[in-house]
Design an enzyme around this catalytic site. Structure first.
Site, PDB file in Angstrom:
ATOM      1  N   GLU A 104      66.858 -18.263  33.872  1.00  0.00           N
ATOM      2  CA  GLU A 104      65.645 -17.645  33.917  1.00  0.00           C
ATOM      3  C   GLU A 104      64.764 -18.741  34.578  1.00  0.00           C
ATOM      4  OE1 GLU A 104      62.337 -15.339  30.924  1.00  0.00           O
ATOM      5  OE2 GLU A 104      64.480 -15.696  30.364  1.00  0.00           O
ATOM      6  N   ASP A 106      60.466 -18.398  34.824  1.00  0.00           N
ATOM      7  CA  ASP A 106      59.450 -18.102  34.239  1.00  0.00           C
ATOM      8  C   ASP A 106      57.814 -18.099  34.474  1.00  0.00           C
ATOM      9  OD1 ASP A 106      59.723 -15.895  32.026  1.00  0.00           O
ATOM     10  OD2 ASP A 106      59.886 -17.215  30.437  1.00  0.00           O
ATOM     11  N   GLU A 108      54.267 -16.606  32.941  1.00  0.00           N
ATOM     12  CA  GLU A 108      53.784 -15.752  31.768  1.00  0.00           C
ATOM     13  C   GLU A 108      52.405 -16.000  31.719  1.00  0.00           C
ATOM     14  OE1 GLU A 108      57.114 -14.693  28.394  1.00  0.00           O
ATOM     15  OE2 GLU A 108      55.629 -15.979  27.818  1.00  0.00           O
ATOM     16  N   HIS A 121      51.598 -19.848  31.849  1.00  0.00           N
ATOM     17  CA  HIS A 121      52.978 -20.445  30.829  1.00  0.00           C
ATOM     18  C   HIS A 121      54.115 -20.573  31.954  1.00  0.00           C
ATOM     19  CE1 HIS A 121      55.589 -21.263  27.266  1.00  0.00           C
ATOM     20  NE2 HIS A 121      56.535 -20.415  28.077  1.00  0.00           N
ATOM     21  N   THR A 122      54.815 -21.334  32.270  1.00  0.00           N
ATOM     22  CA  THR A 122      55.997 -21.550  32.881  1.00  0.00           C
ATOM     23  C   THR A 122      57.126 -22.195  32.043  1.00  0.00           C
ATOM     24  OG1 THR A 122      55.479 -23.728  33.903  1.00  0.00           O
ATOM     25  CG2 THR A 122      54.705 -22.041  35.067  1.00  0.00           C
ATOM     26  N   ARG A 132      61.509 -25.761  27.924  1.00  0.00           N
ATOM     27  CA  ARG A 132      61.119 -26.573  28.995  1.00  0.00           C
ATOM     28  C   ARG A 132      59.565 -26.063  29.241  1.00  0.00           C
ATOM     29  NH1 ARG A 132      66.548 -25.802  31.240  1.00  0.00           N
ATOM     30  NH2 ARG A 132      67.722 -27.653  30.839  1.00  0.00           N
ATOM     31  N   GLU A 133      58.598 -25.607  28.543  1.00  0.00           N
ATOM     32  CA  GLU A 133      57.380 -25.199  28.824  1.00  0.00           C
ATOM     33  C   GLU A 133      56.468 -26.133  29.379  1.00  0.00           C
ATOM     34  OE1 GLU A 133      58.793 -25.499  25.967  1.00  0.00           O
ATOM     35  OE2 GLU A 133      59.089 -23.434  24.917  1.00  0.00           O
ATOM     36  N   TRP A 198      51.164 -14.538  18.543  1.00  0.00           N
ATOM     37  CA  TRP A 198      51.252 -15.725  19.115  1.00  0.00           C
ATOM     38  C   TRP A 198      50.644 -16.155  20.507  1.00  0.00           C
ATOM     39  CZ3 TRP A 198      53.156 -16.831  24.133  1.00  0.00           C
ATOM     40  CH2 TRP A 198      53.891 -15.726  24.613  1.00  0.00           C
ATOM     41  N   GLY A 202      47.343 -19.403  19.332  1.00  0.00           N
ATOM     42  CA  GLY A 202      48.488 -19.463  18.352  1.00  0.00           C
ATOM     43  C   GLY A 202      48.325 -18.360  17.617  1.00  0.00           C
ATOM     44  N   ARG A 273      57.264 -32.801  18.941  1.00  0.00           N
ATOM     45  CA  ARG A 273      58.685 -31.477  19.185  1.00  0.00           C
ATOM     46  C   ARG A 273      59.824 -32.212  19.275  1.00  0.00           C
ATOM     47  NH1 ARG A 273      58.381 -27.227  23.874  1.00  0.00           N
ATOM     48  NH2 ARG A 273      60.037 -26.114  23.285  1.00  0.00           N
TER      49      ARG A 273
END
Length: 285
Positions: A104, A106, A108, A121-122, A132-133, A198, A202, A273
């Site tokens: 995918e 992405d 968004e 957002h990718t 992998r944002e 979200w 958030g 993270r």
């Protein structure tokens, strides 16, 4: 105006005055290239196939997908995002393969309160794994007019672009043990849906349904791509021009300016993270 903003403004002007660094593209109308797949009439193809709109209300969102599957190519779409108070809404625009181990690519767009910037957002998934944002604040109002969001996908790299400006590159680093999407054909999808648990701050800001219906608009879809059918891939005559295309020094400079000025999240710098160490590609890209 600070130096970074001035440089970016100059680069945008130069891009508008010259041809982009990628190959010419092939256009198609929405009625011939796409199916509206859900939404019970909330997705509409208008103007003899030249315009597509998706809408969202309390009962449902809507979405569409391409009739064709692609295995590498340059994909462009012009979008005008949900105007006004779009908090809680997400407009997704992405390439995706089927199955449990999907690939995918992405985009968004996370809605926000009126006056606040949209967050773009990718992400890149390989064999069902993403994480992998990278996120960016858009440097213009994406609701006031149409802007072009593009993906270049070839065997060597994936490049995300906005109005011809590269904002992110994901290289093929399989020789370093990092998976890369190259075997699974993908369809192009888009949807408009409610994600107020979200999407905005958030989940602190909820969708204001008194503003519904929310509408996103699409035009000028173009795909210079290899079409996959029956296990075979058919590529246009122009494909050699993008099949090995990379970023020249000018394009890399544009990308660095955008990332320095407008990136608001990068998984490769999120030590909380990844306390055991960042993903391997973070030290290479």
């Amino acid at each position: 105006m600070d130096r970074s903003t001035l440089i970016l403004s100059i680069l945008f002007t130069l891009t508008a005055l010259t041809t982009t660094f990628f190959s010419p593209v092939l256009a198609g109308t929405f009625d011939k290239e796409f199916d509206i797949t859900w939404g019970d009439g909330r997705g509409k193809i208008l103007n003899n196939g030249e315009l597509l709109t998706l809408s969202l209300d309390r009962a449902s969102g809507s979405g569409f997908q391409s009739k064709k599957e692609y295995l590498f190519g340059k994909i462009d779409m012009q979008l005008k995002l949900v105007p006004g108070n779009s908090a809680g809404t997400v407009t997704a625009y992405y390439l995706k393969s089927p199955g449990d181990t999907w690939d995918e690519i992405d985009f968004e767009f996370l809605g926000n309160l009126s006056g606040d910037p949209y967050v773009m957002h990718t992400n890149v998934y390989t064999q069902g794994k993403g994480d992998r944002e990278q996120q960016f604040n858009l440097w213009f109002d994406p609701t006031a007019d149409f802007h072009t969001y593009s993906v270049l996908w070839n065997p060597h790299r994936i490049v995300f672009m906005v109005d011809g400006i590269p904002i992110r590159q994901f290289k093929n680093l399989e020789h370093r043990g990092i998976r890369y999407p190259k075997m699974q054909p993908m369809r192009l999808y888009s949807s408009l849906w409610n994600a107020d648990q979200w999407a905005t701050r958030g989940g602190l800001v909820k969708t204001d349904w008194s503003k519904a219906p929310f509408t996103a608009s699409y035009r000028n879809f173009r795909a210079d791509a290899c079409v996959s059918s029956g296990g075979k891939s058919s590529c246009p005559a122009s494909s050699p021009r993008w099949f090995s295309q990379g970023l020249d020094l000018t394009a890399e400079s544009k990308m660095r300016v955008v990332q320095r000025k407008y990136m608001v999240y990068n998984y490769c710098t999120d030590s909380k993270r990844f306390p055991q160490g960042f993903p391997k590609e973070c030290g290479i890209h």
